[in-house]
Design a protein around this motif. Structure first.
Motif, PDB file in Angstrom:
ATOM      1  N   ILE A 182       8.792  75.099  55.220  1.00  9.39           N
ATOM      2  CA  ILE A 182       9.250  74.457  56.416  1.00  9.39           C
ATOM      3  C   ILE A 182       9.986  73.470  56.290  1.00  9.39           C
ATOM      4  N   TRP A 183      10.619  72.620  55.505  1.00 11.09           N
ATOM      5  CA  TRP A 183      11.673  72.761  55.339  1.00 11.09           C
ATOM      6  C   TRP A 183      12.587  73.193  55.148  1.00 11.09           C
ATOM      7  N   LEU A 184      12.787  73.770  54.096  1.00  9.53           N
ATOM      8  CA  LEU A 184      13.820  74.792  53.827  1.00  9.53           C
ATOM      9  C   LEU A 184      14.124  75.962  55.084  1.00  9.53           C
ATOM     10  N   ALA A 185      13.305  75.683  56.096  1.00 10.22           N
ATOM     11  CA  ALA A 185      13.850  76.520  57.369  1.00 10.22           C
ATOM     12  C   ALA A 185      14.367  75.487  58.329  1.00 10.22           C
ATOM     13  N   ARG A 186      13.830  74.542  58.295  1.00 10.95           N
ATOM     14  CA  ARG A 186      14.351  73.632  58.586  1.00 10.95           C
ATOM     15  C   ARG A 186      15.714  73.234  58.391  1.00 10.95           C
ATOM     16  N   ILE A 187      16.150  72.718  57.087  1.00 11.03           N
ATOM     17  CA  ILE A 187      17.618  73.165  56.588  1.00 11.03           C
ATOM     18  C   ILE A 187      18.302  74.450  56.991  1.00 11.03           C
ATOM     19  N   MET A 188      18.310  75.454  56.843  1.00 12.96           N
ATOM     20  CA  MET A 188      18.769  76.555  57.684  1.00 12.96           C
ATOM     21  C   MET A 188      19.304  76.748  58.606  1.00 12.96           C
ATOM     22  N   ILE A 189      18.261  76.344  59.592  1.00 14.47           N
ATOM     23  CA  ILE A 189      18.475  77.004  61.099  1.00 14.47           C
ATOM     24  C   ILE A 189      19.357  75.387  61.032  1.00 14.47           C
ATOM     25  N   THR A 190      19.470  73.977  61.061  1.00 17.28           N
ATOM     26  CA  THR A 190      20.284  73.054  61.255  1.00 17.28           C
ATOM     27  C   THR A 190      21.336  72.558  60.772  1.00 17.28           C
ATOM     28  N   TRP A 191      22.097  73.514  59.470  1.00 16.53           N
ATOM     29  CA  TRP A 191      23.454  73.707  59.308  1.00 16.53           C
ATOM     30  C   TRP A 191      23.767  74.968  59.792  1.00 16.53           C
ATOM     31  N   GLY A 192      22.675  76.127  60.750  1.00 19.40           N
ATOM     32  CA  GLY A 192      23.392  77.052  61.291  1.00 19.40           C
ATOM     33  C   GLY A 192      24.263  76.645  62.664  1.00 19.40           C
ATOM     34  N   ILE A 193      22.918  76.194  63.118  1.00 17.59           N
ATOM     35  CA  ILE A 193      23.933  75.785  64.323  1.00 17.59           C
ATOM     36  C   ILE A 193      25.128  74.405  64.427  1.00 17.59           C
ATOM     37  N   LEU A 194      24.982  72.785  62.683  1.00 18.84           N
ATOM     38  CA  LEU A 194      26.119  73.162  62.533  1.00 18.84           C
ATOM     39  C   LEU A 194      27.270  73.769  62.611  1.00 18.84           C
ATOM     40  N   SER A 195      27.264  74.175  61.690  1.00 23.02           N
ATOM     41  CA  SER A 195      28.573  75.446  61.401  1.00 23.02           C
ATOM     42  C   SER A 195      28.897  75.668  62.033  1.00 23.02           C
ATOM     43  N   ALA A 196      28.233  76.956  63.130  1.00 24.31           N
ATOM     44  CA  ALA A 196      29.016  77.573  64.714  1.00 24.31           C
ATOM     45  C   ALA A 196      29.795  76.554  65.183  1.00 24.31           C
ATOM     46  N   ALA A 197      28.848  75.316  65.348  1.00 22.54           N
ATOM     47  CA  ALA A 197      29.881  74.243  66.375  1.00 22.54           C
ATOM     48  C   ALA A 197      30.604  73.502  65.456  1.00 22.54           C
ATOM     49  N   THR A 198      31.287  73.621  64.003  1.00 26.07           N
ATOM     50  CA  THR A 198      32.587  73.629  63.583  1.00 26.07           C
ATOM     51  C   THR A 198      33.992  73.973  64.782  1.00 26.07           C
ATOM     52  N   ALA A 199      33.379  75.285  65.651  1.00 25.97           N
ATOM     53  CA  ALA A 199      34.309  75.692  66.081  1.00 25.97           C
ATOM     54  C   ALA A 199      34.677  74.798  67.056  1.00 25.97           C
ATOM     55  N   LEU A 200      34.203  73.615  67.258  1.00 23.85           N
ATOM     56  CA  LEU A 200      34.602  72.865  68.464  1.00 23.85           C
ATOM     57  C   LEU A 200      35.993  71.506  67.719  1.00 23.85           C
ATOM     58  N   VAL A 201      35.814  71.548  66.864  1.00 27.61           N
ATOM     59  CA  VAL A 201      36.681  70.204  65.912  1.00 27.61           C
ATOM     60  C   VAL A 201      38.377  70.371  67.005  1.00 27.61           C
ATOM     61  N   SER A 202      38.618  69.259  66.998  1.00 28.07           N
ATOM     62  CA  SER A 202      39.941  69.488  68.180  1.00 28.07           C
ATOM     63  C   SER A 202      40.759  68.550  66.904  1.00 28.07           C
ATOM     64  N   GLY A 203      40.676  67.688  66.049  1.00 30.30           N
ATOM     65  CA  GLY A 203      41.351  67.327  65.411  1.00 30.30           C
ATOM     66  C   GLY A 203      41.009  66.661  64.101  1.00 30.30           C
ATOM     67  N   PRO A 204      41.677  65.649  62.835  1.00 28.51           N
ATOM     68  CA  PRO A 204      40.878  65.439  61.919  1.00 28.51           C
ATOM     69  C   PRO A 204      39.983  64.566  61.959  1.00 28.51           C
ATOM     70  N   ARG A 205      39.743  63.584  62.952  1.00 27.41           N
ATOM     71  CA  ARG A 205      38.154  62.746  62.951  1.00 27.41           C
ATOM     72  C   ARG A 205      37.206  63.970  63.367  1.00 27.41           C
ATOM     73  N   SER A 206      37.213  64.608  64.379  1.00 24.09           N
ATOM     74  CA  SER A 206      36.010  65.732  64.980  1.00 24.09           C
ATOM     75  C   SER A 206      35.782  66.555  63.613  1.00 24.09           C
ATOM     76  N   PHE A 207      36.942  66.357  62.869  1.00 20.35           N
ATOM     77  CA  PHE A 207      36.662  67.470  61.703  1.00 20.35           C
ATOM     78  C   PHE A 207      36.175  66.907  60.256  1.00 20.35           C
ATOM     79  N   TYR A 208      36.335  65.344  60.326  1.00 28.12           N
ATOM     80  CA  TYR A 208      35.621  64.898  59.583  1.00 28.12           C
ATOM     81  C   TYR A 208      34.134  64.391  59.480  1.00 28.12           C
ATOM     82  N   LEU A 209      33.902  64.425  61.057  1.00 24.76           N
ATOM     83  CA  LEU A 209      32.152  64.128  61.216  1.00 24.76           C
ATOM     84  C   LEU A 209      31.565  65.511  61.188  1.00 24.76           C
ATOM     85  N   MET A 210      31.983  66.486  61.671  1.00 24.69           N
ATOM     86  CA  MET A 210      31.092  67.632  61.432  1.00 24.69           C
ATOM     87  C   MET A 210      31.432  68.035  60.341  1.00 24.69           C
ATOM     88  N   ARG A 211      32.014  67.575  59.805  1.00 26.05           N
ATOM     89  CA  ARG A 211      31.794  68.514  57.925  1.00 26.05           C
ATOM     90  C   ARG A 211      30.766  67.302  56.901  1.00 26.05           C
TER      91      ARG A 211
END
Length: 434
Positions: free
Chosen positions: A95-124
């Motif tokens: 359960i926990w490994l699956a949770r890790i993978m699903i949430t990191w996949g969503i957040l990795s894709a959402a890195t496409a939304l960064v628009s400057g240094p601050r949002s880049f730092y936050l997403m990373r």
């Protein structure tokens, strides 16, 4: 154990051939899936190096800002690593490994939304928090399935995802960057989206295919389940450390943490910045993707061959020191002559050393960590050492900005990995055997 028998608590004897068959089935079902998952994890963690080729200009990132953003992932990863594995121990790896993978996949894709240094730092930062616990969590999971005679090779296959990710990530990332302008998105935005989605799909696959304990695996026969359970239970561990309070004061854990910190810092110092290092040799974007893959492809083969040699000899500590020394030597060669050929030779030798060291290293802690102590101990070693993943990119970025070249940074990385090799030579004082 081809001609022997396995004796379990009930007194039933199981032919060794059943044990062999059981482990083959377990390896084929679990190891490729989790290795591919780690491959995707590593691509999502390091593809920022290729995104930087165009992203830095688009959102206004300096070399120093990029280094901080690339490294902050490892700060949050470190902070959440032990708590994540504590949860994994309670709810189960599946359960926990699956949770890790699903949430990191969503957040990795959402890195496409960064628009400057601050949002880049936050997403990373968020991506690091989501990924925390995956690597030590899988290794803790393997302890329930594979005894020591399989472990170096199993861990080598799993850790091979790291160099293999570089083989795949370079050409794939460069190809995706060519989609610049498609549907109004920049190439680097497509990069994060395309390489983030597979993690979500694999997370669902883990829920379906992974079983926490051999005794619960419906895809094994009763005799096969008993054979694996008995083989793992028969292992004895040297001065087993079980409780967290013992882990944080155990000299073996502290020494291994320092060793892992040194070569993690050095390896990420190279890996994250490799595309930009190659860019200084006036290579095209396409050439950078292809050339960057070569050292890691060689590293993949070296990792498996070296792990097999370690399993045959049993001299894990000696080989760990040797691989660290090789990595440090390679970095010094890379800066000895400022030509592309010599740089690539040196970086290839360094990457062979670092990638081979990983599988060897992670086969050592289970010799004395057990139960909940294994979950917490592996996470502690990984989390503190992962600070090297934060400091490596930041240090390289600062030295690149300060000195105007990567030479000083690579020498610094070499010194830190050499330190790991020297610390490894101290391990026999605290552990039995080599």
């Amino acid at each position: 154990m081809k001609n022997d028998t396995v004796v379990i608590d009930s007194g039933v004897t199981i032919p060794g051939s059943i044990e062999d068959k059981a482990f083959r089935k377990a390896i084929l079902r679990l190891v490729p899936l989790l290795t591919i998952s780690f491959l995707v994890n590593y691509i999502d963690r390091t593809n920022v190096g290729f995104a930087a080729l165009t992203m830095n200009h688009d959102i206004g990132l300096s070399n120093m800002a990029f280094g901080w953003g690339a490294g902050v992932l490892f700060f949050s990863y470190c902070f959440f690593e032990v708590p994540s594995n504590a949860v994994l121990y309670r709810v189960g790896a599946r359960i926990w490994l699956a949770r890790i993978m699903i949430t990191w996949g969503i957040l990795s894709a959402a890195t496409a939304l960064v628009s400057g240094p601050r949002s880049f730092y936050l997403m990373r930062f968020l991506l690091g928090a989501a990924e925390a616990g995956f690597n030590p969590g899988v290794m803790f999971f393997f302890l329930a399935w594979f005894p020591v005679r399989y472990r170096s090779r199993i861990l080598a296959w799993f850790q091979m995802a790291i160099p293999l990710s570089a083989v795949v990530s370079g050409p794939l990332s460069i190809a995706v960057l060519q989609a610049n302008g498609l549907l109004g998105l920049a190439g680097w935005q497509w990069l994060f989206i395309v390489e983030g989605v597979p993690a979500v799909i694999l997370g669902v696959a883990v829920l379906v295919m992974v079983t926490d304990q051999p005794k619960d695996a419906a895809w094994l026969t009763p005799d096969e389940r008993q054979a694996i359970t008995a083989a793992v239970a028969a292992e004895t561990r040297e001065r087993a450390v079980i409780h967290f309070r013992d882990i944080v004061t155990d000299p073996r854990v502290l020494l291994l943490t320092a060793i892992q910190f040194g070569f993690t810092l050095g390896s990420y110092g190279i890996g994250i910045w490799l595309p930009l290092i190659l860019k200084e040799h006036k290579l095209s974007t396409l050439s950078i993707g292809l050339v960057a893959a070569v050292p890691y492809m060689i590293g993949c083969f070296a990792t498996i061959l070296w792990a097999s040699a370690v399993d045959r000899s049993g001299r894990r500590i000696f080989h760990l020191a040797l691989t660290c020394g090789l990595a440090a030597l390679g970095m010094l060669i890379a800066v000895s002559v400022p030509t592309l050929a010599v740089s690539m030779l040196g970086l290839t030798i360094a990457i062979v050393g670092v990638t081979s060291a990983r599988g060897i290293f992670w086969s050592i802690p289970p010799r004395f960590l057990s139960g909940k102590g294994a979950a917490s101990g592996l996470a502690l070693i990984s989390s503190v050492a992962t600070l090297g993943g934060f400091l490596g990119p930041v240090t390289m970025g600062w030295l690149r900005t300060t000195t105007g070249s990567f030479t000083t940074g690579l020498v610094c990385m070499a010194a830190l990995i050499a330190m790991s090799g020297l610390l490894t030579l101290l391990l026999p004082r605290f552990m039995k055997g080599d």
